[in-house]
Structures are given as structure tokens and as C-alpha cells.
Design a protein around this motif. Structure first.
Motif, PDB file in Angstrom:
ATOM      1  N   ALA A   1       0.840  -1.198   0.000  1.00 51.90           N
ATOM      2  CA  ALA A   1       0.000   0.000   0.000  1.00 51.90           C
ATOM      3  C   ALA A   1       0.873   1.245   0.000  1.00 51.90           C
ATOM      4  CB  ALA A   1      -0.899   0.001   1.233  1.00 51.90           C
ATOM      5  N   ASN A   2       0.351   2.321  -0.565  1.00 50.85           N
ATOM      6  CA  ASN A   2       1.004   3.629  -0.460  1.00 50.85           C
ATOM      7  C   ASN A   2       0.518   4.255   0.848  1.00 50.85           C
ATOM      8  OD1 ASN A   2       2.416   5.948  -0.929  1.00 50.85           O
ATOM      9  ND2 ASN A   2       1.081   6.699  -2.561  1.00 50.85           N
ATOM     10  N   ILE A   3       1.378   4.264   1.856  1.00 51.10           N
ATOM     11  CA  ILE A   3       0.958   4.571   3.219  1.00 51.10           C
ATOM     12  C   ILE A   3       1.113   6.060   3.539  1.00 51.10           C
ATOM     13  CG2 ILE A   3       1.394   4.117   5.669  1.00 51.10           C
ATOM     14  CD1 ILE A   3       2.422   1.360   4.865  1.00 51.10           C
ATOM     15  N   TYR A   4       0.030   6.606   4.095  1.00 46.76           N
ATOM     16  CA  TYR A   4       0.064   7.942   4.694  1.00 46.76           C
ATOM     17  C   TYR A   4      -0.242   7.767   6.179  1.00 46.76           C
ATOM     18  CZ  TYR A   4       0.254  10.284   0.194  1.00 46.76           C
ATOM     19  OH  TYR A   4       0.655  10.739  -1.038  1.00 46.76           O
ATOM     20  N   SER A   5       0.695   8.205   7.020  1.00 44.99           N
ATOM     21  CA  SER A   5       0.646   7.833   8.437  1.00 44.99           C
ATOM     22  C   SER A   5       0.117   8.841   9.456  1.00 44.99           C
ATOM     23  CB  SER A   5       2.051   7.410   8.884  1.00 44.99           C
ATOM     24  OG  SER A   5       2.122   7.170  10.256  1.00 44.99           O
ATOM     25  N   PRO A   6      -0.251  10.101   9.214  1.00 43.22           N
ATOM     26  CA  PRO A   6      -0.618  10.702   7.938  1.00 43.22           C
ATOM     27  C   PRO A   6       0.546  11.177   7.062  1.00 43.22           C
ATOM     28  CG  PRO A   6      -0.971  12.264   9.697  1.00 43.22           C
ATOM     29  CD  PRO A   6      -0.550  10.982  10.346  1.00 43.22           C
ATOM     30  N   GLU A   7       1.772  11.229   7.595  1.00 42.73           N
ATOM     31  CA  GLU A   7       2.908  11.589   6.746  1.00 42.73           C
ATOM     32  C   GLU A   7       3.077  10.519   5.659  1.00 42.73           C
ATOM     33  OE1 GLU A   7       3.084  11.208  10.031  1.00 42.73           O
ATOM     34  OE2 GLU A   7       3.129  13.300  10.699  1.00 42.73           O
ATOM     35  N   ASN A   8       3.619  10.922   4.523  1.00 39.24           N
ATOM     36  CA  ASN A   8       3.795   9.994   3.406  1.00 39.24           C
ATOM     37  C   ASN A   8       4.952   9.049   3.697  1.00 39.24           C
ATOM     38  OD1 ASN A   8       3.889   8.641   1.010  1.00 39.24           O
ATOM     39  ND2 ASN A   8       4.178  10.453  -0.274  1.00 39.24           N
ATOM     40  N   VAL A   9       4.636   7.787   3.916  1.00 40.09           N
ATOM     41  CA  VAL A   9       5.641   6.761   4.183  1.00 40.09           C
ATOM     42  C   VAL A   9       6.120   6.120   2.885  1.00 40.09           C
ATOM     43  CG1 VAL A   9       6.031   4.525   5.336  1.00 40.09           C
ATOM     44  CG2 VAL A   9       4.698   6.313   6.477  1.00 40.09           C
ATOM     45  N   GLY A  10       5.272   6.163   1.853  1.00 38.49           N
ATOM     46  CA  GLY A  10       5.581   5.499   0.595  1.00 38.49           C
ATOM     47  C   GLY A  10       5.033   4.089   0.579  1.00 38.49           C
ATOM     48  N   ALA A  11       5.400   3.328  -0.429  1.00 41.15           N
ATOM     49  CA  ALA A  11       4.917   1.956  -0.553  1.00 41.15           C
ATOM     50  C   ALA A  11       5.592   1.074   0.491  1.00 41.15           C
ATOM     51  CB  ALA A  11       5.193   1.421  -1.953  1.00 41.15           C
ATOM     52  N   ALA A  12       4.789   0.378   1.283  1.00 40.75           N
ATOM     53  CA  ALA A  12       5.326  -0.471   2.341  1.00 40.75           C
ATOM     54  C   ALA A  12       4.267  -1.477   2.764  1.00 40.75           C
ATOM     55  CB  ALA A  12       5.779   0.374   3.533  1.00 40.75           C
ATOM     56  N   ASP A  13       4.660  -2.377   3.657  1.00 35.01           N
ATOM     57  CA  ASP A  13       3.765  -3.385   4.208  1.00 35.01           C
ATOM     58  C   ASP A  13       3.475  -3.056   5.665  1.00 35.01           C
ATOM     59  OD1 ASP A  13       4.299  -4.563   1.765  1.00 35.01           O
ATOM     60  OD2 ASP A  13       5.640  -6.098   2.600  1.00 35.01           O
ATOM     61  N   VAL A  14       2.353  -3.576   6.160  1.00 28.93           N
ATOM     62  CA  VAL A  14       1.983  -3.411   7.563  1.00 28.93           C
ATOM     63  C   VAL A  14       1.602  -4.770   8.130  1.00 28.93           C
ATOM     64  CG1 VAL A  14       0.275  -2.445   9.148  1.00 28.93           C
ATOM     65  CG2 VAL A  14       1.243  -1.008   7.361  1.00 28.93           C
ATOM     66  N   LEU A  15       2.182  -5.098   9.286  1.00 31.25           N
ATOM     67  CA  LEU A  15       1.868  -6.327   9.998  1.00 31.25           C
ATOM     68  C   LEU A  15       0.930  -5.996  11.151  1.00 31.25           C
ATOM     69  CD1 LEU A  15       2.389  -9.373  10.626  1.00 31.25           C
ATOM     70  CD2 LEU A  15       4.312  -8.618  12.050  1.00 31.25           C
TER      71      LEU A  15
ATOM     72  N   ASN B   1      -9.695  19.504  -4.959  1.00 32.51           N
ATOM     73  CA  ASN B   1     -10.140  20.806  -5.451  1.00 32.51           C
ATOM     74  C   ASN B   1      -9.511  22.008  -4.753  1.00 32.51           C
ATOM     75  OD1 ASN B   1     -11.957  19.624  -7.329  1.00 32.51           O
ATOM     76  ND2 ASN B   1     -13.441  19.300  -5.679  1.00 32.51           N
ATOM     77  N   HIS B   2      -8.798  21.790  -3.649  1.00 33.37           N
ATOM     78  CA  HIS B   2      -8.168  22.906  -2.944  1.00 33.37           C
ATOM     79  C   HIS B   2      -6.665  22.728  -2.812  1.00 33.37           C
ATOM     80  CE1 HIS B   2     -11.882  25.029  -1.880  1.00 33.37           C
ATOM     81  NE2 HIS B   2     -12.418  23.820  -1.709  1.00 33.37           N
ATOM     82  N   SER B   3      -6.130  21.705  -3.461  1.00 32.94           N
ATOM     83  CA  SER B   3      -4.674  21.478  -3.539  1.00 32.94           C
ATOM     84  C   SER B   3      -4.000  21.408  -2.179  1.00 32.94           C
ATOM     85  CB  SER B   3      -4.020  22.586  -4.390  1.00 32.94           C
ATOM     86  OG  SER B   3      -4.569  22.609  -5.682  1.00 32.94           O
ATOM     87  N   ILE B   4      -4.730  20.904  -1.182  1.00 33.35           N
ATOM     88  CA  ILE B   4      -4.119  20.664   0.120  1.00 33.35           C
ATOM     89  C   ILE B   4      -3.449  19.302   0.070  1.00 33.35           C
ATOM     90  CG2 ILE B   4      -4.566  20.338   2.590  1.00 33.35           C
ATOM     91  CD1 ILE B   4      -6.948  22.225   2.311  1.00 33.35           C
ATOM     92  N   PRO B   5      -2.172  19.201   0.412  1.00 39.92           N
ATOM     93  CA  PRO B   5      -1.483  17.911   0.341  1.00 39.92           C
ATOM     94  C   PRO B   5      -2.205  16.845   1.168  1.00 39.92           C
ATOM     95  CG  PRO B   5       0.090  19.693   0.725  1.00 39.92           C
ATOM     96  CD  PRO B   5      -1.282  20.290   0.868  1.00 39.92           C
ATOM     97  N   VAL B   6      -2.157  15.609   0.694  1.00 38.81           N
ATOM     98  CA  VAL B   6      -2.846  14.510   1.370  1.00 38.81           C
ATOM     99  C   VAL B   6      -2.440  14.426   2.831  1.00 38.81           C
ATOM    100  CG1 VAL B   6      -3.151  12.001   1.443  1.00 38.81           C
ATOM    101  CG2 VAL B   6      -3.088  13.174  -0.763  1.00 38.81           C
ATOM    102  N   GLU B   7      -1.114  14.515   3.085  1.00 35.51           N
ATOM    103  CA  GLU B   7      -0.638  14.354   4.455  1.00 35.51           C
ATOM    104  C   GLU B   7      -1.125  15.482   5.370  1.00 35.51           C
ATOM    105  OE1 GLU B   7       3.094  15.461   1.980  1.00 35.51           O
ATOM    106  OE2 GLU B   7       1.147  14.490   1.672  1.00 35.51           O
ATOM    107  N   THR B   8      -1.363  16.673   4.811  1.00 36.75           N
ATOM    108  CA  THR B   8      -1.890  17.786   5.608  1.00 36.75           C
ATOM    109  C   THR B   8      -3.380  17.606   5.858  1.00 36.75           C
ATOM    110  OG1 THR B   8      -0.231  19.300   4.695  1.00 36.75           O
ATOM    111  CG2 THR B   8      -2.176  20.287   5.715  1.00 36.75           C
ATOM    112  N   ALA B   9      -4.141  17.316   4.802  1.00 46.51           N
ATOM    113  CA  ALA B   9      -5.589  17.136   4.946  1.00 46.51           C
ATOM    114  C   ALA B   9      -5.907  16.001   5.905  1.00 46.51           C
ATOM    115  CB  ALA B   9      -6.212  16.878   3.584  1.00 46.51           C
ATOM    116  N   LEU B  10      -5.131  14.933   5.847  1.00 47.60           N
ATOM    117  CA  LEU B  10      -5.375  13.789   6.723  1.00 47.60           C
ATOM    118  C   LEU B  10      -5.199  14.126   8.197  1.00 47.60           C
ATOM    119  CD1 LEU B  10      -3.819  10.706   4.893  1.00 47.60           C
ATOM    120  CD2 LEU B  10      -6.194  10.967   5.648  1.00 47.60           C
ATOM    121  N   LYS B  11      -4.280  15.035   8.501  1.00 52.97           N
ATOM    122  CA  LYS B  11      -4.075  15.410   9.897  1.00 52.97           C
ATOM    123  C   LYS B  11      -5.366  15.908  10.541  1.00 52.97           C
ATOM    124  CE  LYS B  11       0.822  16.714   9.855  1.00 52.97           C
ATOM    125  NZ  LYS B  11       1.793  17.792  10.139  1.00 52.97           N
TER     126      LYS B  11
END
Length: 392
Positions: free
Chosen positions: A14-28, A323-333
Motif C-alpha cells: 500500500a502507499n501509506i500515509y501515516s498521515p505523513e507519506n511513508v511510501g509503498a510499504a507493508d503493515v503487519l 479541489n483545494h490542492s491541500i497535500p494529502v498528508e496535511t488534509a489527513l491530519k
């Protein structure tokens, strides 16, 4: 061990947002917790049932946290027939929400905190995490124990107290009364290890946040004890909320306000707040779900009434990004780590990280929910609810 958590799960690619962008990784996932986050995770445990979930091309985000939900219903402004219904478990999970804070609204007479607590326990039993606020609109606050301090100290789920401010339906508290309530909440929080905050329903009254600003300016109660919500109700209120946030306070935007009348749509309000210099850490968003949406004329007469839905938070999350160009990691917070911290659960909720609760949502690029996991248990799979509430 959590129900459904005996199966060890590995979510791959998965492309992980933690909400920070972790990138493609696995989760156990094991024992209802996130046991590891990393590349190419493999696991082998004798006698264990291991499920591998391929999330290639999808986003993994923390379970959304809705800090303002009328879980027992709200409303009543048009008489008993206008009392809004209780929320259903599957409506919560289908929206990607894994934690809710339940509260009362205008009606603190026909509804009470005991009912609120019972409903929160029911939802927790069904599979999500729940907290509640004591009080309602009125002053003195309605409680279970007869005391706001004791509710917070001795009732596990109570993390704060609610009151209405600057609203024609509010109790019109004095500065001294609001100061005392905030001080009681602070001391109770200190003694019980909880946040202990005053969650303020903000109406469109002329005073806005003036009283709160005066308490902060003239007294010793820290700004963190106050949590104003519905701040996008009007442009006038929103401007004062921005100043409150720049002073260090946390403001709560209501996602079910769609921009009609003088309200500001939640996604736009978030963008305006960021553009004005408000820190992304000082913004949360909640739905006001199952609360009523009354509309009054200039003489205070009720014109219409509706019911807020819980999926609006996910919708506004998508709109912020698309529509408001807020980065994913910011909006997720605004809907994960910030509300977790605001309610005192930041040590275990709101992030995809080792040791945190396995509250995980898999979405596509348009934030359509494909899988929801709460404390390691699947609630939604392939976009469909696989677990329902007791009577659903």
C-alpha cells in the motif's frame, strides 16, 4: 485480545500515509495492534492463521476520527417528532471512521448522558472505539455523577464537557461560569490523566469567541482547555476562529456545512485557514452527524430542519485534496492525528505506526473506502460492510 485479532494480517504494497507519506510499504497487524511497518514484511508463527492482503495501487490511511457525533441523535427544535435518530454502526464504518466522540445537543432534558454512555458502549462492543462528552448545551451541565469533575475522573469514556456559546439556544453563560467550567475540566483532566477540555458548540451570536478570548487574555486558564466547533458557521465567526487558532488554540471545522447561506464549506474553510497562517496542527474536522441542521429566519423562527450525515468528513477530505490542492498528508491530519491528540488518544490513535491500534482504512485515489479495519478486525471489505450492528 480483540475479537477477530487472532488472525495475523499482512497488508502488502500500500502507499501509506501515516498521515505523513511513508511510501509503498507493508503493515503487519497482530493482537489488534500495528506490529510492524516496513518493506517486504514476511511472518511465520506456529499455529497462527496468517492473512495476506494485497493493497497494490491503493492508499492506506489511519482510521478517521470523528470528534463530534450525536450517536444517540439530536435535534428536537421542531418538537418531539423532529428528534433525530441514533446512528447505526455500519454507517460509521462504511465512512472509514473507526473512532467517534459522542455528545448531546440542544436537548439535555429528554436525552441524557447515561443514554449517551450506553450507546457508546454498544458501538464499542460492535467494533469501533468510542469516547463521550458530559454536559449538553446547558449550564449547569447535566452529568451522570452530579459533577463534571467526577464524570471526567471516574467514568472511563468521558474526556471532556460540552456547552453551547453565543447561540440563541445557549444558556448564555457568564465569563465567570465559563472560566469555572474550564478550570474544573482542567483539574479533572490532570487528576485522571485525560485531556479534560470544554467543547463549545458555537452559534452565530454577536459575541462569537469574544468571551473565550477575554478569559485567555485576563485569566490563567490555558487556551488548550477550549475547543470551539462549528467555526465555519459564518464568515464573522470564522474570522474570530482564525485569530483564536493563531493564538495557539485548536479549531474544529464542521464537514456537514456545505457553504449554503453564510456558512463556509469545510474544505474551503480548511484552505482559508492554512492560507491565513494557521498551523496545520491547530485544525480538526468533524461531522456533527445525526445532529439536526435547523435554519432560522432573521426573527429566530424555524424555517427548515434536516439531519447531518457522517460520510461528509470523507467527502470533504477528498475535496480538500482534489479541489483545494491541500497535500494529502496535511488534509489527513485534520481527521486523524489532530483529533486523536485533541481528545487525548494521540498515543494510540490517528497514525499508521508501530504499537498503535490497528485502525486502518484502504481507499482509492478518490478516497472511496475499500477496506476498513478497527483494532485489527475487518469491518468493511471490497467496499461492503462485512460486520453489522447488533440489530442491523
Amino acid at each position: 485480545m480483540q475479537r477477530g485479532a487472532s488472525v495475523i494480517k499482512i497488508i502488502k504494497n500500500a502507499n501509506i500515509y501515516s498521515p505523513e507519506n511513508v511510501g509503498a510499504a507493508d503493515v503487519l497487524v497482530a493482537g489488534g495492534k500495528i506490529a510492524a511497518v516496513g518493506k517486504n514484511i514476511e511472518a511465520s508463527f506456529e499455529g497462527a492463521n496468517i492473512e495476506v492482503i494485497d493493497a497494490s495501487g491503493k492508499l492506506m490511511i489511519p482510521g478517521l476520527i470523528d470528534r463530534h457525533v450525536h450517536i444517540t441523535g439530536g435535534g428536537g427544535e421542531a418538537g418531539f417528532a423532529s428528534r433525530t435518530p441514533e446512528i447505526r454502526f455500519s454507517d460509521i464504518s462504511a465512512s472509514g471512521i473507526t473512532t467517534v466522540v459522542g455528545l448531546l445537543g440542544t436537548d439535555g432534558s429528554a436525552r441524557n448522558v447515561e443514554q449517551l454512555y450506553a450507546k457508546a458502549c454498544a458501538l464499542e462492543h460492535e467494533g469501533i472505539s468510542t469516547y463521550i462528552l458530559t454536559g449538553s448545551y446547558g449550564c449547569p451541565s447535566i452529568t451522570i455523577t452530579g459533577c463534571v469533575k467526577k464524570d471526567m475522573m471516574f467514568i472511563d469514556k468521558v474526556v471532556g464537557v460540552k456547552i453551547a456559546v453565543s447561540d440563541h439556544r445557549s444558556p448564555h453563560v457568564t465569563k465567570e461560569e465559563l472560566t469555572r467550567l474550564a478550570a474544573d475540566a482542567r483539574v479533572a483532566g490532570m487528576l485522571s490523566g485525560k485531556r479534560g477540555f470544554v467543547h463549545m458548540h458555537m452559534g452565530d451570536g454577536k459575541a462569537g469567541l469574544d468571551m473565550v478570548s477575554g478569559i485567555i487574555r485576563d485569566g490563567d486558564v490555558p487556551i488548550a482547555q477550549f475547543s470551539p466547533t462549528h467555526v465555519n458557521r459564518s464568515s464573522r465567526l470564522f474570522e474570530s476562529a482564525l485569530e483564536f487558532a493563531k493564538m495557539g488554540g485548536v479549531i474544529d471545522i464542521t464537514s456537514s456545512m456545505d457553504g449554503g447561506g453564510d456558512t463556509i464549506r469545510a474544505s474551503e474553510a480548511a484552505r482559508l485557514a492554512l492560507e491565513s497562517g494557521v498551523s496545520p496542527e491547530n485544525i480538526t474536522m468533524s461531522s456533527d452527524s445525526n445532529g439536526s441542521i435547523p435554519e432560522y429566519d432573521d426573527k429566530g423562527r424555524l424555517k427548515s430542519i434536516g439531519v447531518a450525515g457522517i460520510d461528509s468528513m470523507r467527502t470533504e477530505l477528498c475535496d480538500m485534496v482534489k479541489n483545494h490542492s491541500i497535500p494529502v498528508e496535511t488534509a489527513l491530519k485534520f481527521v486523524t492525528s489532530n483529533p486523536a491528540r485533541a481528545i487525548g488518544a494521540g498515543h494510540k490513535k490517528g497514525k499508521i505506526a508501530n504499537g498503535y491500534d490497528a485502525d486502518i482504512v484502504i481507499v482509492d485515489e478518490d478516497f472511496n473506502v475499500e477496506m476498513v479495519m478497527a483494532k485489527g478486525e475487518k469491518l468493511v471489505e471490497s467496499g461492503k460492510c462485512v460486520k453489522k450492528g447488533f440489530f442491523e
